[in-house]
Enzyme design. Structure first.
Site, PDB file in Angstrom:
ATOM      1  N   PRO A 257     -59.341 -43.291 -34.694  1.00  0.00           N
ATOM      2  CA  PRO A 257     -60.784 -43.497 -34.846  1.00  0.00           C
ATOM      3  C   PRO A 257     -61.217 -44.897 -34.395  1.00  0.00           C
ATOM      4  O   PRO A 257     -60.530 -45.882 -34.663  1.00  0.00           O
ATOM      5  CB  PRO A 257     -61.006 -43.333 -36.354  1.00  0.00           C
TER       6      PRO A 257
ATOM      7  N   ASP B 282     -54.532 -58.207 -36.126  1.00  0.00           N
ATOM      8  CA  ASP B 282     -53.523 -57.187 -36.430  1.00  0.00           C
ATOM      9  C   ASP B 282     -52.822 -56.627 -35.197  1.00  0.00           C
ATOM     10  O   ASP B 282     -52.127 -55.621 -35.286  1.00  0.00           O
ATOM     11  CB  ASP B 282     -54.050 -56.094 -37.374  1.00  0.00           C
TER      12      ASP B 282
ATOM     13  N   GLY C  96     -58.161 -50.428 -31.640  1.00  0.00           N
ATOM     14  CA  GLY C  96     -58.278 -51.386 -30.539  1.00  0.00           C
ATOM     15  C   GLY C  96     -57.027 -52.242 -30.464  1.00  0.00           C
ATOM     16  O   GLY C  96     -56.499 -52.504 -29.373  1.00  0.00           O
TER      17      GLY C  96
ATOM     18  N   LYS D  43     -52.864 -48.086 -38.079  1.00  0.00           N
ATOM     19  CA  LYS D  43     -52.320 -48.672 -39.318  1.00  0.00           C
ATOM     20  C   LYS D  43     -53.237 -48.385 -40.501  1.00  0.00           C
ATOM     21  O   LYS D  43     -54.436 -48.141 -40.351  1.00  0.00           O
ATOM     22  CB  LYS D  43     -52.075 -50.177 -39.189  1.00  0.00           C
TER      23      LYS D  43
HETATM   24  O1  C5P Z   1     -58.820 -60.997 -35.425  1.00  0.00           O
HETATM   25  P1  C5P Z   1     -59.770 -59.906 -35.137  1.00  0.00           P
HETATM   26  O2  C5P Z   1     -60.382 -60.006 -33.764  1.00  0.00           O
HETATM   27  O3  C5P Z   1     -59.235 -58.548 -35.424  1.00  0.00           O
HETATM   28  O4  C5P Z   1     -60.975 -60.116 -36.164  1.00  0.00           O
HETATM   29  C1  C5P Z   1     -62.223 -59.477 -36.025  1.00  0.00           C
HETATM   30  C2  C5P Z   1     -63.200 -60.124 -36.982  1.00  0.00           C
HETATM   31  O5  C5P Z   1     -62.863 -59.776 -38.342  1.00  0.00           O
HETATM   32  C3  C5P Z   1     -63.225 -61.638 -36.963  1.00  0.00           C
HETATM   33  O6  C5P Z   1     -64.103 -62.107 -35.981  1.00  0.00           O
HETATM   34  C4  C5P Z   1     -63.713 -61.969 -38.356  1.00  0.00           C
HETATM   35  O7  C5P Z   1     -65.107 -61.787 -38.461  1.00  0.00           O
HETATM   36  C5  C5P Z   1     -63.067 -60.881 -39.205  1.00  0.00           C
HETATM   37  N1  C5P Z   1     -61.768 -61.298 -39.795  1.00  0.00           N
HETATM   38  C6  C5P Z   1     -61.756 -62.235 -40.806  1.00  0.00           C
HETATM   39  N2  C5P Z   1     -60.556 -62.609 -41.362  1.00  0.00           N
HETATM   40  C7  C5P Z   1     -59.387 -62.053 -40.944  1.00  0.00           C
HETATM   41  C8  C5P Z   1     -59.392 -61.094 -39.912  1.00  0.00           C
HETATM   42  C9  C5P Z   1     -60.606 -60.725 -39.363  1.00  0.00           C
HETATM   43  O8  C5P Z   1     -62.804 -62.743 -41.219  1.00  0.00           O
HETATM   44  N3  C5P Z   1     -58.249 -62.439 -41.509  1.00  0.00           N
END
Ligand code: C5P
Length: 297
Positions: A94, A136, A102, A6
């Site tokens: 990537p 996501d 992921g 994305k």
């Molecule tokens: O949800 P995901 O595991 O993809 O998020 C990875 C990291 O990115 C979270 O631990 C957080 O540090 C940051 N994040 C955030 N706010 C979001 C999405 C991600 O702070 N809306």
């Protein structure tokens, strides 16, 4: 299963919430760069990964720590079944690049294992499990172009009749998403609670006009990513000087994406950037489908 990368066409980031996540208003677009996930019946559980030549061998977490392991655990626990299977990920998106590679693998694994284990999980439950896996991952199931709110996990499809062309330039060293958000908090301690709305971007998508889209692209994490990696700012300048309608950091970076006016334009910009010494330059169009089955035997 095949699952797409994305790009965030709009990424409005608000101040951190009580749970530490940032509230987002984002417009995602799935683009034609894919990871393939294959699942087979097996008497135990195993996961293997293969990478293209240009990807670093250590880049993908293995040893029980991959998002695919977590997807399998979640789905198995949801239905009270045993986690069994031989899963293989063929990567092309990537890693740690801001393109949700992921998350694509997690989404593909949920659907693949649902089929393999004959579970018939409802779409609603799959989306809820996806949201537990990562902000996501629900979008990786949905694909196309979509508005994301909450922490990015609440997704609504956006009507998008365009075919938009992108040149994608990954970096050879990834950038962890949490680090970019932490840097954003340091740089913008007074970020508003409500993220910047996506109206301009949605208007540009509805118009179908590539220049309107170029003007409306917006990424609140870009300044933080460039502050951490100043070479990204130089890359964006270089791409725009070489004729991109607009360059920007993809999500939390460090991958940069360049909007082009046509497939030919994208191919010619990709050749220019490649000739200018960037070892990996890809061209892709969007929107494309979310995680989908490509063969079943
Ligand atoms: O949800 P995901 O595991 O993809 O998020 C990875 C990291 O990115 C979270 O631990 C957080 O540090 C940051 N994040 C955030 N706010 C979001 C999405 C991600 O702070 N809306």
């Amino acid at each position: 299963m095949r699952a797409p990368a994305k790009i965030n066409l709009h990424l409005g980031v608000g101040a951190p919430r009580e749970d530490g996540f940032h509230s987002l208003v984002t417009v995602y677009q799935a683009v034609g760069l894919y990871d393939d996930v294959t699942a087979r019946m097996a008497p135990d559980w195993s996961l293997g990964v293969s990478l293209p030549d240009w990807m670093d061998d250590d880049a993908v977490p293995l040893a029980g720590d991959n998002i695919v392991d977590r997807a399998a655990d979640l789905l198995a626990a949801h239905h009270g079944v045993e986690r069994l299977g031989e899963v293989h990920i063929a990567k092309a998106i990537p890693v740690a690049g801001g393109m949700a590679g992921g998350s694509a693998d997690g989404a593909a694994a949920l659907v693949a294992l649902d089929r393999l284990w004959g579970l018939n999980t409802t779409d609603e439950d799959l989306l809820a499990l996806a949201a537990q896996l990562g902000s996501d991952v629900p979008f990786a199931l949905l694909g196309g172009t979509a508005l994301g709110t909450g922490r990015g996990e609440l997704v609504t499809p956006v009507h998008d009749r365009g075919t938009w062309w992108w040149v994608v330039v990954p970096s050879d060293v990834g950038l962890p998403t949490p680090e970019v958000y932490r840097h954003f908090d340091k740089m913008f301690p007074d970020a508003p609670t409500e993220p910047v709305p996506a109206d301009a971007l949605l208007g540009a998508i509805a118009s179908g006009d590539t220049w309107a889209l170029a003007d409306a692209l917006h990424n609140d994490l870009e300044a933080a990513a460039i502050d951490l990696r100043p070479e990204l700012g130089r890359l964006i300048e270089q791409g725009e000087q070489a004729g991109a309608l607009r360059g920007l950091v993809s999500g939390s970076g460090p991958t940069c994406v360049f909007l082009c006016g046509s497939a030919d334009h994208a191919r010619s910009l990709a050749a220019d950037l490649s000739g200018a010494g960037h070892p990996v330059v890809l061209a892709a169009n969007g929107p494309v489908s979310g995680a989908h089955l490509v063969s079943y035997a």
